[in-house]
Design a protein around this motif. Structure first.
Motif, PDB file in Angstrom:
ATOM      1  N   ALA A  76      10.748 -30.985  -7.816  1.00 58.19           N
ATOM      2  CA  ALA A  76      11.007 -30.010  -8.878  1.00 58.19           C
ATOM      3  C   ALA A  76      12.446 -30.147  -9.349  1.00 58.19           C
ATOM      4  O   ALA A  76      13.296 -30.699  -8.648  1.00 58.19           O
ATOM      5  N   SER A  77      12.694 -29.615 -10.535  1.00 55.44           N
ATOM      6  CA  SER A  77      14.066 -29.502 -11.023  1.00 55.44           C
ATOM      7  C   SER A  77      14.114 -28.378 -12.044  1.00 55.44           C
ATOM      8  O   SER A  77      13.100 -28.016 -12.641  1.00 55.44           O
ATOM      9  N   GLY A  78      15.295 -27.827 -12.219  1.00 57.97           N
ATOM     10  CA  GLY A  78      15.482 -26.768 -13.208  1.00 57.97           C
ATOM     11  C   GLY A  78      16.764 -26.017 -12.962  1.00 57.97           C
ATOM     12  O   GLY A  78      17.376 -26.123 -11.897  1.00 57.97           O
ATOM     13  N   GLY A  79      17.157 -25.264 -13.953  1.00 56.56           N
ATOM     14  CA  GLY A  79      18.389 -24.507 -13.823  1.00 56.56           C
ATOM     15  C   GLY A  79      18.609 -23.578 -14.987  1.00 56.56           C
ATOM     16  O   GLY A  79      17.670 -23.178 -15.676  1.00 56.56           O
ATOM     17  N   TRP A  80      19.877 -23.250 -15.205  1.00 58.84           N
ATOM     18  CA  TRP A  80      20.235 -22.354 -16.291  1.00 58.84           C
ATOM     19  C   TRP A  80      21.569 -22.803 -16.880  1.00 58.84           C
ATOM     20  O   TRP A  80      22.321 -23.536 -16.249  1.00 58.84           O
ATOM     21  N   SER A  81      21.822 -22.359 -18.104  1.00 58.99           N
ATOM     22  CA  SER A  81      23.105 -22.653 -18.741  1.00 58.99           C
ATOM     23  C   SER A  81      23.454 -21.526 -19.708  1.00 58.99           C
ATOM     24  O   SER A  81      22.592 -20.747 -20.109  1.00 58.99           O
ATOM     25  N   TRP A  82      24.718 -21.476 -20.047  1.00 61.13           N
ATOM     26  CA  TRP A  82      25.157 -20.486 -21.036  1.00 61.13           C
ATOM     27  C   TRP A  82      24.684 -20.893 -22.426  1.00 61.13           C
ATOM     28  O   TRP A  82      24.478 -20.051 -23.285  1.00 61.13           O
ATOM     29  N   HIS A  83      24.510 -22.189 -22.646  1.00 56.07           N
ATOM     30  CA  HIS A  83      24.078 -22.708 -23.941  1.00 56.07           C
ATOM     31  C   HIS A  83      22.566 -22.879 -23.960  1.00 56.07           C
ATOM     32  O   HIS A  83      21.967 -23.264 -22.968  1.00 56.07           O
ATOM     33  N   GLY A  84      21.970 -22.635 -25.115  1.00 49.66           N
ATOM     34  CA  GLY A  84      20.535 -22.816 -25.279  1.00 49.66           C
ATOM     35  C   GLY A  84      20.171 -24.278 -25.370  1.00 49.66           C
ATOM     36  O   GLY A  84      21.046 -25.150 -25.435  1.00 49.66           O
ATOM     37  N   PRO A  85      18.883 -24.578 -25.408  1.00 54.60           N
ATOM     38  CA  PRO A  85      18.432 -25.972 -25.430  1.00 54.60           C
ATOM     39  C   PRO A  85      18.874 -26.746 -26.674  1.00 54.60           C
ATOM     40  O   PRO A  85      18.933 -27.971 -26.640  1.00 54.60           O
ATOM     41  N   VAL A  86      19.175 -26.069 -27.756  1.00 57.05           N
ATOM     42  CA  VAL A  86      19.651 -26.763 -28.959  1.00 57.05           C
ATOM     43  C   VAL A  86      21.041 -26.287 -29.356  1.00 57.05           C
ATOM     44  O   VAL A  86      21.447 -26.385 -30.498  1.00 57.05           O
ATOM     45  N   GLY A  87      21.796 -25.775 -28.373  1.00 57.13           N
ATOM     46  CA  GLY A  87      23.147 -25.304 -28.632  1.00 57.13           C
ATOM     47  C   GLY A  87      23.181 -23.807 -28.833  1.00 57.13           C
ATOM     48  O   GLY A  87      22.192 -23.107 -28.627  1.00 57.13           O
ATOM     49  N   GLY A  88      24.335 -23.322 -29.225  1.00 55.59           N
ATOM     50  CA  GLY A  88      24.494 -21.898 -29.430  1.00 55.59           C
ATOM     51  C   GLY A  88      24.729 -21.177 -28.119  1.00 55.59           C
ATOM     52  O   GLY A  88      24.373 -21.644 -27.054  1.00 55.59           O
ATOM     53  N   VAL A  89      25.384 -20.037 -28.219  1.00 58.43           N
ATOM     54  CA  VAL A  89      25.709 -19.256 -27.046  1.00 58.43           C
ATOM     55  C   VAL A  89      25.231 -17.834 -27.266  1.00 58.43           C
ATOM     56  O   VAL A  89      25.389 -17.271 -28.339  1.00 58.43           O
ATOM     57  N   ALA A  90      24.655 -17.254 -26.237  1.00 58.10           N
ATOM     58  CA  ALA A  90      24.174 -15.868 -26.277  1.00 58.10           C
ATOM     59  C   ALA A  90      25.306 -14.943 -25.814  1.00 58.10           C
ATOM     60  O   ALA A  90      26.377 -15.410 -25.434  1.00 58.10           O
ATOM     61  N   PRO A  91      25.078 -13.636 -25.810  1.00 57.40           N
ATOM     62  CA  PRO A  91      26.084 -12.731 -25.247  1.00 57.40           C
ATOM     63  C   PRO A  91      26.454 -13.140 -23.821  1.00 57.40           C
ATOM     64  O   PRO A  91      25.660 -13.782 -23.123  1.00 57.40           O
ATOM     65  N   ARG A  92      27.638 -12.756 -23.360  1.00 55.62           N
ATOM     66  CA  ARG A  92      28.188 -13.232 -22.094  1.00 55.62           C
ATOM     67  C   ARG A  92      27.286 -12.964 -20.886  1.00 55.62           C
ATOM     68  O   ARG A  92      27.329 -13.697 -19.910  1.00 55.62           O
ATOM     69  N   ASP A  93      26.455 -11.939 -20.923  1.00 54.63           N
ATOM     70  CA  ASP A  93      25.602 -11.648 -19.769  1.00 54.63           C
ATOM     71  C   ASP A  93      24.199 -12.234 -19.923  1.00 54.63           C
ATOM     72  O   ASP A  93      23.308 -11.945 -19.144  1.00 54.63           O
ATOM     73  N   THR A  94      24.017 -13.096 -20.922  1.00 47.94           N
ATOM     74  CA  THR A  94      22.717 -13.709 -21.199  1.00 47.94           C
ATOM     75  C   THR A  94      22.841 -15.225 -21.090  1.00 47.94           C
ATOM     76  O   THR A  94      23.778 -15.813 -21.618  1.00 47.94           O
ATOM     77  N   ALA A  95      21.898 -15.835 -20.396  1.00 50.62           N
ATOM     78  CA  ALA A  95      21.903 -17.287 -20.223  1.00 50.62           C
ATOM     79  C   ALA A  95      20.507 -17.822 -20.538  1.00 50.62           C
ATOM     80  O   ALA A  95      19.587 -17.061 -20.820  1.00 50.62           O
ATOM     81  N   HIS A  96      20.373 -19.127 -20.486  1.00 50.89           N
ATOM     82  CA  HIS A  96      19.123 -19.799 -20.839  1.00 50.89           C
ATOM     83  C   HIS A  96      18.561 -20.567 -19.653  1.00 50.89           C
ATOM     84  O   HIS A  96      19.284 -21.332 -19.011  1.00 50.89           O
ATOM     85  N   LEU A  97      17.282 -20.360 -19.372  1.00 52.98           N
ATOM     86  CA  LEU A  97      16.577 -21.149 -18.379  1.00 52.98           C
ATOM     87  C   LEU A  97      16.376 -22.539 -18.971  1.00 52.98           C
ATOM     88  O   LEU A  97      16.019 -22.672 -20.136  1.00 52.98           O
ATOM     89  N   ARG A  98      16.603 -23.598 -18.164  1.00 49.10           N
ATOM     90  CA  ARG A  98      16.591 -24.943 -18.728  1.00 49.10           C
ATOM     91  C   ARG A  98      15.784 -25.926 -17.895  1.00 49.10           C
ATOM     92  O   ARG A  98      15.932 -25.977 -16.679  1.00 49.10           O
ATOM     93  N   HIS A  99      14.948 -26.704 -18.563  1.00 53.88           N
ATOM     94  CA  HIS A  99      14.223 -27.849 -18.005  1.00 53.88           C
ATOM     95  C   HIS A  99      13.655 -27.605 -16.609  1.00 53.88           C
ATOM     96  O   HIS A  99      13.902 -28.387 -15.691  1.00 53.88           O
TER      97      HIS A  99
END
Length: 173
Positions: A76-99
């Motif tokens: 398995a693999s996966g994680g999170w980032s402050w940036h969305g899958p196509v860029g952009g940043v959400a509010p500081r307490d919001t992140a994006h689940l990735r791959h």
């Protein structure tokens, strides 16, 4: 009724740059074979070369993880980032689940749940209160079963004129 095999021993660990080849192979297998039932072959032909490429910046982020059963075999693999899958940043307490992917040979054995729990703990430790997930149509049911709330269908822009059908979900930590 088919018996489920026991989950092989594995550990969740932070991805390393040396994992990139194995992560790429896992993404290619999971997406190429796993998405066939829900996506038109033409959509997959255009999207797979993009979505199966491991993101080096994500691997180096310290917030991307692998399920390693040893000898460089990733389940398995996966994680999170402050940036969305196509860029952009959400509010500081919001992140994006990735791959987030689980090897097709190891699905429905609890590995995805273990990986998500690890991702949730990592994100909470960094002050994340909400995770946004742009999921494949295929995986949306898994995320809903894990407590994510569906926000609706979206088209993930992968390139000029290339929209990939997806589902937007959120999870409050």
């Amino acid at each position: 009724m088919a018996a489920h095999m026991a989950v092989p021993p594995f550990v969740i660990r932070t991805a390393k740059t040396t994992d990139a080849t194995a992560i790429g192979a896992l993404l290619r297998t999971c997406y190429t074979d796993g998405l066939k039932a829900d996506y038109h072959p033409n959509v997959l032909a255009a999207a797979l070369p993009i979505i199966t490429q491991p993101k080096e910046s994500l691997i180096r982020s310290g917030t991307y993880f692998v399920g390693d059963s040893g000898e460089s075999h990733l389940v398995a693999s996966g994680g999170w980032s402050w940036h969305g899958p196509v860029g952009g940043v959400a509010p500081r307490d919001t992140a994006h689940l990735r791959h987030v992917v689980v090897s097709l040979d190891y699905m429905r054995r609890g590995i995805g749940r273990v990986l998500l729990d690890h991702i949730f703990a990592s994100a909470r430790a960094q002050g994340v209160r909400r995770l946004i997930c742009t999921s494949t149509i295929t995986a949306a049911g898994f995320y809903e079963a894990m407590g994510f709330e569906c926000r609706g269908d979206v088209a993930l822009t992968l390139g000029p004129g290339l929209g990939f059908p997806a589902v937007q979900l959120v999870y409050d930590l």
